[in-house]
Scaffold this motif. Structure first.
Motif, PDB file in Angstrom:
ATOM      1  N   VAL A   1      -3.804 -14.405  29.855  1.00  0.00           N
ATOM      2  CA  VAL A   1      -2.516 -13.832  29.473  1.00  0.00           C
ATOM      3  C   VAL A   1      -1.937 -13.118  30.690  1.00  0.00           C
ATOM      4  CG1 VAL A   1      -3.576 -11.707  28.550  1.00  0.00           C
ATOM      5  CG2 VAL A   1      -1.294 -12.392  27.772  1.00  0.00           C
ATOM      6  N   LEU A   2      -0.637 -13.254  30.883  1.00  0.00           N
ATOM      7  CA  LEU A   2       0.019 -12.561  31.988  1.00  0.00           C
ATOM      8  C   LEU A   2       0.035 -11.060  31.717  1.00  0.00           C
ATOM      9  CD1 LEU A   2       3.037 -14.964  32.569  1.00  0.00           C
ATOM     10  CD2 LEU A   2       0.964 -14.760  33.955  1.00  0.00           C
ATOM     11  N   SER A   3      -0.211 -10.270  32.753  1.00  0.00           N
ATOM     12  CA  SER A   3      -0.275  -8.820  32.572  1.00  0.00           C
ATOM     13  C   SER A   3       1.038  -8.256  32.042  1.00  0.00           C
ATOM     14  CB  SER A   3      -0.666  -8.133  33.881  1.00  0.00           C
ATOM     15  OG  SER A   3       0.294  -8.386  34.889  1.00  0.00           O
ATOM     16  N   GLY A   4       2.161  -8.915  32.331  1.00  0.00           N
ATOM     17  CA  GLY A   4       3.455  -8.433  31.864  1.00  0.00           C
ATOM     18  C   GLY A   4       3.859  -8.946  30.488  1.00  0.00           C
ATOM     19  N   ASN A   5       3.021  -9.752  29.864  1.00  0.00           N
ATOM     20  CA  ASN A   5       3.341 -10.296  28.545  1.00  0.00           C
ATOM     21  C   ASN A   5       2.793  -9.334  27.493  1.00  0.00           C
ATOM     22  OD1 ASN A   5       3.849 -11.771  26.246  1.00  0.00           O
ATOM     23  ND2 ASN A   5       3.126 -13.709  27.109  1.00  0.00           N
ATOM     24  N   HIS A   6       3.481  -8.229  27.329  1.00  0.00           N
ATOM     25  CA  HIS A   6       3.007  -7.148  26.455  1.00  0.00           C
ATOM     26  C   HIS A   6       2.895  -7.554  24.983  1.00  0.00           C
ATOM     27  CE1 HIS A   6       2.953  -4.572  29.906  1.00  0.00           C
ATOM     28  NE2 HIS A   6       4.207  -4.908  30.172  1.00  0.00           N
ATOM     29  N   PRO A   7       3.848  -8.319  24.430  1.00  0.00           N
ATOM     30  CA  PRO A   7       3.670  -8.720  23.027  1.00  0.00           C
ATOM     31  C   PRO A   7       2.403  -9.564  22.816  1.00  0.00           C
ATOM     32  CG  PRO A   7       5.946  -9.030  23.684  1.00  0.00           C
ATOM     33  CD  PRO A   7       5.177  -8.712  24.941  1.00  0.00           C
ATOM     34  N   ALA A   8       2.150 -10.512  23.711  1.00  0.00           N
ATOM     35  CA  ALA A   8       0.946 -11.342  23.586  1.00  0.00           C
ATOM     36  C   ALA A   8      -0.307 -10.490  23.767  1.00  0.00           C
ATOM     37  CB  ALA A   8       0.969 -12.481  24.599  1.00  0.00           C
ATOM     38  N   ARG A   9      -0.287  -9.590  24.725  1.00  0.00           N
ATOM     39  CA  ARG A   9      -1.455  -8.735  24.946  1.00  0.00           C
ATOM     40  C   ARG A   9      -1.738  -7.876  23.712  1.00  0.00           C
ATOM     41  NH1 ARG A   9      -1.288  -5.807  30.594  1.00  0.00           N
ATOM     42  NH2 ARG A   9      -3.280  -5.115  29.754  1.00  0.00           N
ATOM     43  N   ARG A  10      -0.681  -7.369  23.055  1.00  0.00           N
ATOM     44  CA  ARG A  10      -0.884  -6.590  21.831  1.00  0.00           C
ATOM     45  C   ARG A  10      -1.497  -7.457  20.731  1.00  0.00           C
ATOM     46  NH1 ARG A  10       3.985  -4.268  23.466  1.00  0.00           N
ATOM     47  NH2 ARG A  10       5.213  -5.652  22.132  1.00  0.00           N
ATOM     48  N   LEU A  11      -0.986  -8.674  20.576  1.00  0.00           N
ATOM     49  CA  LEU A  11      -1.522  -9.590  19.577  1.00  0.00           C
ATOM     50  C   LEU A  11      -2.998  -9.867  19.841  1.00  0.00           C
ATOM     51  CD1 LEU A  11      -1.293 -11.708  17.256  1.00  0.00           C
ATOM     52  CD2 LEU A  11      -0.627 -13.355  19.035  1.00  0.00           C
ATOM     53  N   TYR A  12      -3.322 -10.226  21.066  1.00  0.00           N
ATOM     54  CA  TYR A  12      -4.709 -10.555  21.392  1.00  0.00           C
ATOM     55  C   TYR A  12      -5.622  -9.349  21.201  1.00  0.00           C
ATOM     56  CZ  TYR A  12      -2.502 -14.645  23.575  1.00  0.00           C
ATOM     57  OH  TYR A  12      -1.762 -15.774  23.826  1.00  0.00           O
ATOM     58  N   ALA A  13      -5.214  -8.191  21.676  1.00  0.00           N
ATOM     59  CA  ALA A  13      -6.039  -6.990  21.522  1.00  0.00           C
ATOM     60  C   ALA A  13      -6.247  -6.640  20.054  1.00  0.00           C
ATOM     61  CB  ALA A  13      -5.410  -5.816  22.278  1.00  0.00           C
ATOM     62  N   ALA A  14      -5.203  -6.774  19.251  1.00  0.00           N
ATOM     63  CA  ALA A  14      -5.309  -6.468  17.823  1.00  0.00           C
ATOM     64  C   ALA A  14      -6.257  -7.423  17.108  1.00  0.00           C
ATOM     65  CB  ALA A  14      -3.923  -6.528  17.167  1.00  0.00           C
ATOM     66  N   ASN A  15      -6.519  -8.569  17.735  1.00  0.00           N
ATOM     67  CA  ASN A  15      -7.415  -9.560  17.148  1.00  0.00           C
ATOM     68  C   ASN A  15      -8.764  -9.628  17.857  1.00  0.00           C
ATOM     69  OD1 ASN A  15      -6.037 -11.236  14.868  1.00  0.00           O
ATOM     70  ND2 ASN A  15      -4.449 -10.686  16.336  1.00  0.00           N
ATOM     71  N   GLY A  16      -9.085  -8.583  18.623  1.00  0.00           N
ATOM     72  CA  GLY A  16     -10.424  -8.461  19.197  1.00  0.00           C
ATOM     73  C   GLY A  16     -10.622  -9.013  20.586  1.00  0.00           C
ATOM     74  N   TYR A  17      -9.578  -9.502  21.230  1.00  0.00           N
ATOM     75  CA  TYR A  17      -9.702 -10.022  22.594  1.00  0.00           C
ATOM     76  C   TYR A  17      -9.558  -8.872  23.584  1.00  0.00           C
ATOM     77  CZ  TYR A  17      -9.302 -14.639  20.556  1.00  0.00           C
ATOM     78  OH  TYR A  17      -9.518 -15.761  19.809  1.00  0.00           O
ATOM     79  N   GLY A  18     -10.215  -9.005  24.725  1.00  0.00           N
ATOM     80  CA  GLY A  18     -10.113  -7.976  25.748  1.00  0.00           C
ATOM     81  C   GLY A  18     -10.540  -8.508  27.097  1.00  0.00           C
ATOM     82  N   ASP A  19     -10.417  -7.638  28.087  1.00  0.00           N
ATOM     83  CA  ASP A  19     -10.807  -7.998  29.447  1.00  0.00           C
ATOM     84  C   ASP A  19     -12.272  -8.392  29.486  1.00  0.00           C
ATOM     85  OD1 ASP A  19      -8.291  -7.360  30.471  1.00  0.00           O
ATOM     86  OD2 ASP A  19      -8.845  -5.275  30.800  1.00  0.00           O
ATOM     87  N   TYR A  20     -12.573  -9.351  30.346  1.00  0.00           N
ATOM     88  CA  TYR A  20     -13.937  -9.838  30.499  1.00  0.00           C
ATOM     89  C   TYR A  20     -14.606  -9.104  31.648  1.00  0.00           C
ATOM     90  CZ  TYR A  20     -17.776 -12.909  31.767  1.00  0.00           C
ATOM     91  OH  TYR A  20     -19.018 -13.393  32.088  1.00  0.00           O
ATOM     92  N   GLN A  21     -15.778  -8.580  31.374  1.00  0.00           N
ATOM     93  CA  GLN A  21     -16.587  -7.978  32.430  1.00  0.00           C
ATOM     94  C   GLN A  21     -18.051  -8.054  32.031  1.00  0.00           C
ATOM     95  OE1 GLN A  21     -16.446  -3.517  32.636  1.00  0.00           O
ATOM     96  NE2 GLN A  21     -14.636  -3.815  31.367  1.00  0.00           N
ATOM     97  N   LEU A  22     -18.902  -8.166  33.024  1.00  0.00           N
ATOM     98  CA  LEU A  22     -20.342  -8.173  32.783  1.00  0.00           C
ATOM     99  C   LEU A  22     -20.898  -6.769  32.935  1.00  0.00           C
ATOM    100  CD1 LEU A  22     -21.261 -11.424  34.734  1.00  0.00           C
ATOM    101  CD2 LEU A  22     -21.123 -11.137  32.257  1.00  0.00           C
TER     102      LEU A  22
END
Length: 165
Positions: free
Chosen positions: A129-150
């Motif tokens: 997701v593009l960092s500036g795509n705030h509506p998509a980022r809100r949707l994804y975060a609200a559904n359990g998606y987040g930044d990937y890190q080990l």
């Protein structure tokens, strides 16, 4: 009629002319959107896309239809998680047409992708997701998606590309 009653999500059959046309039309609408690059698909891409997707055994697309009108698309590809030794699904394209956003279609489409991923034995779903795509980022975060890190000390994963053609 509620959205749940009027919304249908189907796995696209690339050999079905209506499905193929809907995949192309929705992807073209997404490509024309600023978050999709702001430029239409080329005629060559439009002509080849359904057949190329059909020939790829790792590809599948979900179409969201509201009252018979195709309003959302998720183009997905099966991959493999070596750390889990299991399949994964990457959402490569995810779009709801302008004018139909913020109505729950994206949430339903994500749930359908996750259900299809589970049917296919996937251990996780990934997306970009593009960092500036705030509506998509809100949707994804609200559904359990987040930044990937080990390891938080190593930082977050970054998605990079190098064009070859």
């Amino acid at each position: 009629m509620t959205l749940a009653n009027a919304l249908e999500i189907v796995v696209a059959d690339y050999s079905d002319p209506r499905h193929a046309a809907d995949v192309v039309a929705l992807l073209d609408a997404y490509a024309r959107d600023p978050m999709g690059g702001g430029a239409p698909l080329t005629e060559d891409v439009k002509a080849r896309l359904p057949e190329d997707l059909a020939a790829n055994p790792h590809a599948f697309s979900l179409l969201a239809r509201l009252d018979g009108e195709s309003v959302g698309l998720a183009n997905c590809f099966m991959g493999y998680s070596t750390f889990a030794a299991a399949p994964l699904v990457n959402i490569h394209d995810f779009a709801v047409i302008a004018g139909r956003r913020s109505a729950g279609i994206g949430r339903a489409l994500l749930a359908a992708v996750e259900a299809e991923a589970l049917k296919r034995g996937a251990t996780k779903v990934t997306l970009e997701v593009l960092s500036g795509n705030h509506p998509a980022r809100r949707l994804y975060a609200a559904n359990g998606y987040g930044d990937y890190q080990l390891d938080p000390q190593a930082g977050q994963a970054l998605f990079w590309q190098k064009r070859l053609t």
